[in-house]
Scaffold this motif. Structure first.
Motif, PDB file in Angstrom:
ATOM      1  N   ASP A   1      21.079 -26.896  30.389  1.00 26.19           N
ATOM      2  CA  ASP A   1      20.181 -27.651  29.673  1.00 26.19           C
ATOM      3  C   ASP A   1      18.792 -27.694  30.421  1.00 26.19           C
ATOM      4  OD1 ASP A   1      22.206 -28.312  27.793  1.00 26.19           O
ATOM      5  OD2 ASP A   1      22.781 -30.147  28.945  1.00 26.19           O
ATOM      6  N   GLU A   2      18.993 -27.346  31.539  1.00 24.45           N
ATOM      7  CA  GLU A   2      17.422 -27.504  32.388  1.00 24.45           C
ATOM      8  C   GLU A   2      16.893 -26.284  32.769  1.00 24.45           C
ATOM      9  OE1 GLU A   2      18.704 -29.712  35.873  1.00 24.45           O
ATOM     10  OE2 GLU A   2      19.132 -31.731  34.718  1.00 24.45           O
ATOM     11  N   HIS A   3      17.228 -24.991  32.355  1.00 24.27           N
ATOM     12  CA  HIS A   3      16.863 -23.865  32.548  1.00 24.27           C
ATOM     13  C   HIS A   3      16.848 -22.811  31.331  1.00 24.27           C
ATOM     14  CE1 HIS A   3      18.069 -25.678  36.544  1.00 24.27           C
ATOM     15  NE2 HIS A   3      17.185 -24.644  37.198  1.00 24.27           N
ATOM     16  N   PRO A   4      15.732 -21.959  31.493  1.00 22.30           N
ATOM     17  CA  PRO A   4      15.805 -21.136  30.373  1.00 22.30           C
ATOM     18  C   PRO A   4      17.060 -20.165  30.586  1.00 22.30           C
ATOM     19  CG  PRO A   4      14.093 -20.637  32.139  1.00 22.30           C
ATOM     20  CD  PRO A   4      14.659 -21.649  32.643  1.00 22.30           C
ATOM     21  N   ILE A   5      17.547 -20.150  29.219  1.00 19.26           N
ATOM     22  CA  ILE A   5      18.746 -19.201  29.455  1.00 19.26           C
ATOM     23  C   ILE A   5      18.771 -18.105  28.118  1.00 19.26           C
ATOM     24  CG2 ILE A   5      21.275 -19.078  29.246  1.00 19.26           C
ATOM     25  CD1 ILE A   5      20.525 -20.293  31.579  1.00 19.26           C
ATOM     26  N   ASP A   6      18.906 -16.695  28.560  1.00 16.62           N
ATOM     27  CA  ASP A   6      18.656 -15.841  27.478  1.00 16.62           C
ATOM     28  C   ASP A   6      20.347 -15.299  26.960  1.00 16.62           C
ATOM     29  OD1 ASP A   6      16.138 -15.864  27.464  1.00 16.62           O
ATOM     30  OD2 ASP A   6      15.666 -14.172  28.473  1.00 16.62           O
ATOM     31  N   LYS A   7      20.952 -15.156  28.263  1.00 16.58           N
ATOM     32  CA  LYS A   7      22.521 -14.865  28.082  1.00 16.58           C
ATOM     33  C   LYS A   7      23.184 -15.689  29.111  1.00 16.58           C
ATOM     34  CE  LYS A   7      21.308 -10.071  26.973  1.00 16.58           C
ATOM     35  NZ  LYS A   7      21.090  -8.667  27.483  1.00 16.58           N
ATOM     36  N   PHE A   8      24.554 -16.084  28.449  1.00 20.44           N
ATOM     37  CA  PHE A   8      25.549 -16.841  29.232  1.00 20.44           C
ATOM     38  C   PHE A   8      26.694 -16.025  29.002  1.00 20.44           C
ATOM     39  CE2 PHE A   8      28.960 -19.795  29.761  1.00 20.44           C
ATOM     40  CZ  PHE A   8      28.448 -20.809  30.430  1.00 20.44           C
ATOM     41  N   ILE A   9      27.074 -15.767  30.464  1.00 14.13           N
ATOM     42  CA  ILE A   9      28.176 -14.943  30.860  1.00 14.13           C
ATOM     43  C   ILE A   9      29.412 -15.595  31.422  1.00 14.13           C
ATOM     44  CG2 ILE A   9      29.291 -12.805  31.928  1.00 14.13           C
ATOM     45  CD1 ILE A   9      26.501 -11.827  32.194  1.00 14.13           C
ATOM     46  N   LEU A  10      30.575 -15.814  30.673  1.00 10.41           N
ATOM     47  CA  LEU A  10      31.933 -16.279  31.249  1.00 10.41           C
ATOM     48  C   LEU A  10      32.807 -15.152  31.548  1.00 10.41           C
ATOM     49  CD1 LEU A  10      33.395 -18.748  31.757  1.00 10.41           C
ATOM     50  CD2 LEU A  10      34.375 -18.646  29.313  1.00 10.41           C
ATOM     51  N   ASP A  11      32.943 -14.884  32.947  1.00  5.43           N
ATOM     52  CA  ASP A  11      33.665 -13.908  33.487  1.00  5.43           C
ATOM     53  C   ASP A  11      35.388 -14.404  33.679  1.00  5.43           C
ATOM     54  OD1 ASP A  11      34.858 -11.585  34.577  1.00  5.43           O
ATOM     55  OD2 ASP A  11      32.967 -11.264  35.811  1.00  5.43           O
ATOM     56  N   ILE A  12      36.251 -13.936  32.785  1.00  8.68           N
ATOM     57  CA  ILE A  12      37.629 -14.214  33.120  1.00  8.68           C
ATOM     58  C   ILE A  12      38.366 -12.942  33.216  1.00  8.68           C
ATOM     59  CG2 ILE A  12      37.225 -16.374  31.827  1.00  8.68           C
ATOM     60  CD1 ILE A  12      38.764 -15.268  29.445  1.00  8.68           C
ATOM     61  N   ARG A  13      37.815 -11.947  33.642  1.00  7.45           N
ATOM     62  CA  ARG A  13      38.384 -10.812  33.809  1.00  7.45           C
ATOM     63  C   ARG A  13      39.744 -10.829  34.859  1.00  7.45           C
ATOM     64  NH1 ARG A  13      34.096  -6.656  36.213  1.00  7.45           N
ATOM     65  NH2 ARG A  13      32.630  -8.407  35.619  1.00  7.45           N
ATOM     66  N   HIS A  14      39.781 -11.644  35.923  1.00  6.41           N
ATOM     67  CA  HIS A  14      40.656 -11.763  37.016  1.00  6.41           C
ATOM     68  C   HIS A  14      41.461 -13.353  36.765  1.00  6.41           C
ATOM     69  CE1 HIS A  14      37.613  -9.331  39.621  1.00  6.41           C
ATOM     70  NE2 HIS A  14      38.579  -8.481  38.914  1.00  6.41           N
ATOM     71  N   ASN A  15      41.409 -13.732  35.628  1.00 11.68           N
ATOM     72  CA  ASN A  15      41.785 -15.156  35.429  1.00 11.68           C
ATOM     73  C   ASN A  15      43.373 -14.807  34.605  1.00 11.68           C
ATOM     74  OD1 ASN A  15      42.510 -17.662  34.268  1.00 11.68           O
ATOM     75  ND2 ASN A  15      40.497 -18.267  34.276  1.00 11.68           N
ATOM     76  N   SER A  16      44.240 -15.251  35.494  1.00 14.78           N
ATOM     77  CA  SER A  16      45.642 -15.153  34.927  1.00 14.78           C
ATOM     78  C   SER A  16      46.233 -16.471  34.538  1.00 14.78           C
ATOM     79  CB  SER A  16      46.660 -14.290  36.118  1.00 14.78           C
ATOM     80  OG  SER A  16      46.713 -15.342  37.127  1.00 14.78           O
ATOM     81  N   GLY A  17      45.375 -17.432  34.363  1.00 10.88           N
ATOM     82  CA  GLY A  17      46.158 -18.432  33.741  1.00 10.88           C
ATOM     83  C   GLY A  17      46.102 -19.763  34.367  1.00 10.88           C
ATOM     84  N   GLY A  18      47.032 -20.738  34.088  1.00  8.45           N
ATOM     85  CA  GLY A  18      47.159 -21.827  34.677  1.00  8.45           C
ATOM     86  C   GLY A  18      47.422 -23.202  33.554  1.00  8.45           C
ATOM     87  N   ASN A  19      46.597 -24.055  33.517  1.00  5.20           N
ATOM     88  CA  ASN A  19      46.770 -25.237  32.618  1.00  5.20           C
ATOM     89  C   ASN A  19      45.884 -24.949  31.348  1.00  5.20           C
ATOM     90  OD1 ASN A  19      47.514 -27.664  31.108  1.00  5.20           O
ATOM     91  ND2 ASN A  19      47.210 -29.120  32.872  1.00  5.20           N
ATOM     92  N   ASN A  20      46.456 -24.651  30.198  1.00  8.68           N
ATOM     93  CA  ASN A  20      45.502 -24.394  29.197  1.00  8.68           C
ATOM     94  C   ASN A  20      44.751 -25.544  28.686  1.00  8.68           C
ATOM     95  OD1 ASN A  20      47.174 -25.406  26.968  1.00  8.68           O
ATOM     96  ND2 ASN A  20      48.414 -23.690  27.176  1.00  8.68           N
TER      97      ASN A  20
END
Length: 219
Positions: A75-94
């Motif tokens: 909210d406080e910074h200019p953002i052109d792209k937002f990347i959520l990297d979950i390539r190594h995420n094998s789960g937990g509590n959905n």
């Protein structure tokens, strides 16, 4: 002798064995792998990069609290792209994924726009991380990048441990069928719109063609 569950093992890493880990810059996706989540703002590119390694809250910094910080920063910074990297995420509590999806949706003007929201998936994206993929696919304008997920949109989960009587080895068996995709969903995975693989050469040289593909993306 089998290694006990939870016991730390020092594996030989190809980059260390090749003597390149110290000389080569460690790419974002390989940093802080012991943390369940962290973020970095790439100021020159105006990109928010969030590494999400496990759907499990860290002590003193829950997933909800962490993503509050993420979205406050957005909210406080200019953002052109937002990347959520979950390539190594094998789960937990959905159930812990909710603040992420909600935070993206309510920022439809800044994040949830085609060509601005990206999610990196891969062969370790599984279980509760698949629930996150499902919700992003259904409710946002996300673009998936990387490799196909390890899990299917509808999948078995919530594994309970059991111990074999003779060997004393511990295993796990799923106890619930998660069906938060379409009832007749038959895909064995979610494919990326932008398919990118990391080669052994990329790994040894500290390159990440997946993030680079996002940086190069033009709407």
């Amino acid at each position: 002798t089998p290694v006990k569950i939870g016991e730390q093992v020092k594996w030989v890493d190809a980059r260390e064995a090749a003597g390149t880990s110290a000389a080569t810059k460690t790419p974002l996706y390989l940093r802080d792998s012991e943390k369940n989540y962290w973020f970095e703002y790439l100021e020159d590119e105006r990109v928010m990069y969030v590494k999400y390694n496990a759907v499990q809250s860290m002590k003193g910094n829950s997933i909800s609290r962490f993503f509050d910080k993420v979205f406050t920063f957005v909210d406080e910074h200019p953002i052109d792209k937002f990347i959520l990297d979950i390539r190594h995420n094998s789960g937990g509590n959905n159930n812990l994924n909710r603040p992420i999806i909600h935070g993206i949706i309510v920022r439809s003007e800044k994040i949830d726009r085609r060509g601005r929201l990206f999610c990196i998936i891969g062969r370790q994206t599984f279980s509760a991380a698949m629930n996150c993929v499902n919700h992003l696919e259904q409710r946002t304008k996300v673009i998936f990048v990387g490799e196909p997920t390890a899990g299917a949109p509808n999948h078995f989960g919530d594994a309970k441990p059991f111990q074999l009587p003779n060997s004393r080895l511990t295993g796990g068996i799923s106890t619930r069928y998660w069906q938060d995709a379409r009832p007749r969903e038959i895909r064995p995975w979610v494919r990326p719109r932008v398919p990118v693989q990391v080669s052994s050469k990329d790994y040894l040289s500290g390159q990440d063609p997946v993030v680079q593909a996002v940086l190069d993306w033009e709407r």
